[in-house]
Design a protein around this motif. Sequence first.
Motif, PDB file in Angstrom:
ATOM      1  N   PRO A  14     -13.543  23.507  -2.417  1.00 21.96           N
ATOM      2  CA  PRO A  14     -12.641  22.515  -3.002  1.00 21.96           C
ATOM      3  C   PRO A  14     -12.133  21.520  -1.964  1.00 21.96           C
ATOM      4  N   GLN A  15     -11.681  20.382  -2.437  1.00 23.95           N
ATOM      5  CA  GLN A  15     -11.091  19.380  -1.566  1.00 23.95           C
ATOM      6  C   GLN A  15      -9.754  19.875  -1.037  1.00 23.95           C
ATOM      7  N   ILE A  16      -9.489  19.616   0.234  1.00 27.24           N
ATOM      8  CA  ILE A  16      -8.244  20.059   0.862  1.00 27.24           C
ATOM      9  C   ILE A  16      -7.478  18.845   1.370  1.00 27.24           C
ATOM     10  N   THR A  17      -6.212  18.739   0.965  1.00 26.28           N
ATOM     11  CA  THR A  17      -5.357  17.654   1.433  1.00 26.28           C
ATOM     12  C   THR A  17      -4.068  18.238   2.002  1.00 26.28           C
ATOM     13  N   GLU A  18      -3.536  17.584   3.024  1.00 26.59           N
ATOM     14  CA  GLU A  18      -2.293  18.024   3.666  1.00 26.59           C
ATOM     15  C   GLU A  18      -1.263  16.907   3.616  1.00 26.59           C
ATOM     16  N   GLU A  19      -0.027  17.251   3.308  1.00 27.28           N
ATOM     17  CA  GLU A  19       1.055  16.275   3.265  1.00 27.28           C
ATOM     18  C   GLU A  19       2.370  16.922   3.663  1.00 27.28           C
ATOM     19  N   HIS A  20       3.251  16.116   4.227  1.00 29.99           N
ATOM     20  CA  HIS A  20       4.630  16.538   4.435  1.00 29.99           C
ATOM     21  C   HIS A  20       5.458  15.957   3.300  1.00 29.99           C
ATOM     22  N   VAL A  21       6.138  16.825   2.578  1.00 30.51           N
ATOM     23  CA  VAL A  21       6.925  16.390   1.431  1.00 30.51           C
ATOM     24  C   VAL A  21       8.398  16.372   1.823  1.00 30.51           C
ATOM     25  N   GLU A  22       9.034  15.228   1.610  1.00 30.66           N
ATOM     26  CA  GLU A  22      10.443  15.078   1.952  1.00 30.66           C
ATOM     27  C   GLU A  22      11.316  15.717   0.873  1.00 30.66           C
ATOM     28  N   ALA A 108      11.097  19.500  -5.592  1.00 33.26           N
ATOM     29  CA  ALA A 108      10.631  18.245  -4.992  1.00 33.26           C
ATOM     30  C   ALA A 108       9.129  18.285  -4.742  1.00 33.26           C
ATOM     31  N   VAL A 109       8.617  19.461  -4.373  1.00 34.41           N
ATOM     32  CA  VAL A 109       7.171  19.609  -4.161  1.00 34.41           C
ATOM     33  C   VAL A 109       6.418  19.414  -5.477  1.00 34.41           C
ATOM     34  N   LEU A 110       6.904  20.050  -6.541  1.00 37.13           N
ATOM     35  CA  LEU A 110       6.254  19.903  -7.843  1.00 37.13           C
ATOM     36  C   LEU A 110       6.288  18.447  -8.296  1.00 37.13           C
ATOM     37  N   LYS A 111       7.424  17.800  -8.111  1.00 42.01           N
ATOM     38  CA  LYS A 111       7.548  16.393  -8.508  1.00 42.01           C
ATOM     39  C   LYS A 111       6.607  15.513  -7.688  1.00 42.01           C
ATOM     40  N   HIS A 112       6.525  15.770  -6.401  1.00 43.70           N
ATOM     41  CA  HIS A 112       5.677  14.964  -5.518  1.00 43.70           C
ATOM     42  C   HIS A 112       4.214  15.003  -5.940  1.00 43.70           C
ATOM     43  N   PHE A 113       3.742  16.190  -6.310  1.00 43.26           N
ATOM     44  CA  PHE A 113       2.334  16.342  -6.682  1.00 43.26           C
ATOM     45  C   PHE A 113       2.098  16.215  -8.189  1.00 43.26           C
ATOM     46  N   SER A 117       3.983  23.213 -13.780  1.00 42.64           N
ATOM     47  CA  SER A 117       4.375  24.610 -13.600  1.00 42.64           C
ATOM     48  C   SER A 117       3.469  25.261 -12.581  1.00 42.64           C
ATOM     49  N   VAL A 118       3.920  26.417 -12.062  1.00 42.25           N
ATOM     50  CA  VAL A 118       3.157  27.109 -11.020  1.00 42.25           C
ATOM     51  C   VAL A 118       3.125  28.609 -11.299  1.00 42.25           C
ATOM     52  N   ILE A 119       2.161  29.268 -10.678  1.00 43.00           N
ATOM     53  CA  ILE A 119       2.146  30.718 -10.537  1.00 43.00           C
ATOM     54  C   ILE A 119       2.494  30.982  -9.081  1.00 43.00           C
ATOM     55  N   GLY A 120       3.616  31.623  -8.820  1.00 46.38           N
ATOM     56  CA  GLY A 120       4.068  31.828  -7.455  1.00 46.38           C
ATOM     57  C   GLY A 120       3.428  33.036  -6.807  1.00 46.38           C
ATOM     58  N   ASN A 136      16.279  29.939 -10.918  1.00 46.21           N
ATOM     59  CA  ASN A 136      16.985  28.677 -11.118  1.00 46.21           C
ATOM     60  C   ASN A 136      16.199  27.671 -11.961  1.00 46.21           C
ATOM     61  N   HIS A 137      14.866  27.825 -11.973  1.00 45.94           N
ATOM     62  CA  HIS A 137      14.022  26.864 -12.697  1.00 45.94           C
ATOM     63  C   HIS A 137      12.945  27.619 -13.485  1.00 45.94           C
ATOM     64  N   PRO A 138      13.338  28.422 -14.448  1.00 46.20           N
ATOM     65  CA  PRO A 138      12.367  29.267 -15.164  1.00 46.20           C
ATOM     66  C   PRO A 138      11.284  28.482 -15.896  1.00 46.20           C
ATOM     67  N   ASP A 139      11.577  27.246 -16.282  1.00 47.16           N
ATOM     68  CA  ASP A 139      10.585  26.448 -16.994  1.00 47.16           C
ATOM     69  C   ASP A 139       9.467  25.952 -16.088  1.00 47.16           C
ATOM     70  N   MET A 140       9.644  26.078 -14.780  1.00 45.49           N
ATOM     71  CA  MET A 140       8.630  25.615 -13.833  1.00 45.49           C
ATOM     72  C   MET A 140       7.707  26.728 -13.357  1.00 45.49           C
ATOM     73  N   VAL A 141       7.983  27.967 -13.766  1.00 46.66           N
ATOM     74  CA  VAL A 141       7.233  29.117 -13.244  1.00 46.66           C
ATOM     75  C   VAL A 141       6.596  29.901 -14.383  1.00 46.66           C
TER      76      VAL A 141
END
Length: 360
Positions: A14-22, A108-113, A117-120, A136-141
């Motif tokens: 897969p493609q790999i990208t790196e970023e610093h998220v503020e 902020a990471v989810l918003k940036h990308f 939702s995620v699987i942690g 704190n954010h059950p709808d995101m997980v």
Amino acid sequence: MVLEENECDSVFEPQITEEHVETLFGNVHCVMTGTPKANRPVILTFHDVGLNHKTCFETLFNHVDMQEILRNLTICHVEAPGQHEGAKTLPTAYTYPSMDQLSETLPAVLKHFGLRSVIGLGVGAGAYILAQFALNHPDMVDGLLLININPNSEGIMDSVANKITEWTHTLPDTVISHLFGKDEIQNNHDLIATYRHHITTTMNQSNVIQFFRSYNSRNALEVERPVPGGNINVRTLKCTTLLVVGDNSPVVEAVVDCNSKLNPTKTTLLKMADCGGLPQVDQPGKVTEALKYFIQGMGYLSSASMTRLRSRTTSSSSISSFDGSRSREKRGRSHTDVSMDSISNSNVEHSISKSTEVAY
């Protein structure tokens, strides 16, 4: 989606990208493997103290059976401020975030990308951070696979011991004692030497100390086990959760305690036999198998792809029924031996009458 046999056997890159998220609490380094798909969550990882995404998860994601997951789901590795490989020393004026604040970097990471939702997938400190994020954010997980989670705060004696350890031990020694059990440290010299080298050469020691202190100053997770007929609005993890720990891990008791505090219909505890402090490094094949069934239980892997996994599995675990009567009969037992099929079924049906402990 049904994968063709030759597609499954080929190596997927897969493609790999790196970023610093503020974020509000500093920049976090993120490594995205693959391209996010609109109808599927991303697997979001968070590492433990003294590790980065490579030293914590590379062995797991390089395992041959992980190809199936990489084809179907994107991976987003998140690294705490100053913990990525080659990181510069954090500014003197920078106040390192608390564990709770680190969990608040993830929206902020989810918003940036642009992730919905995620699987942690977290280990140690990372597992705690992801659990706090899910509270704190059950709808995101969508789900959590937590390795070596300790839901408790440090007691007074623990705090004193940590201070003495800081004075009398080098940082690599302190981190090694956090990651591995005494038997591993005494007997698995190659593994310990490898991780001591990683900690010494790839991590910024000053930054690691700050992350470690933040972890040791954590608050207890505010979770309460739902009781039938009791308050239905208790604070607990809403998503399907798989807790994983090696039977030689220094945090076995803490993980078992965490299991006792979570929703019994959504939680499974996987205690891995003959396994040390880092199951994803010690037994990556079994952790991959558990992760696959966990994801399949949420509907994101096809049963056809799982057939090939089962044919390669050498586990001799026996299958036990999860109907209510069997659960009540086994209530007094400390272990219930089941196969990974049963873990998948428990996630799909949510029909377990109590938290399931799996000796694997």
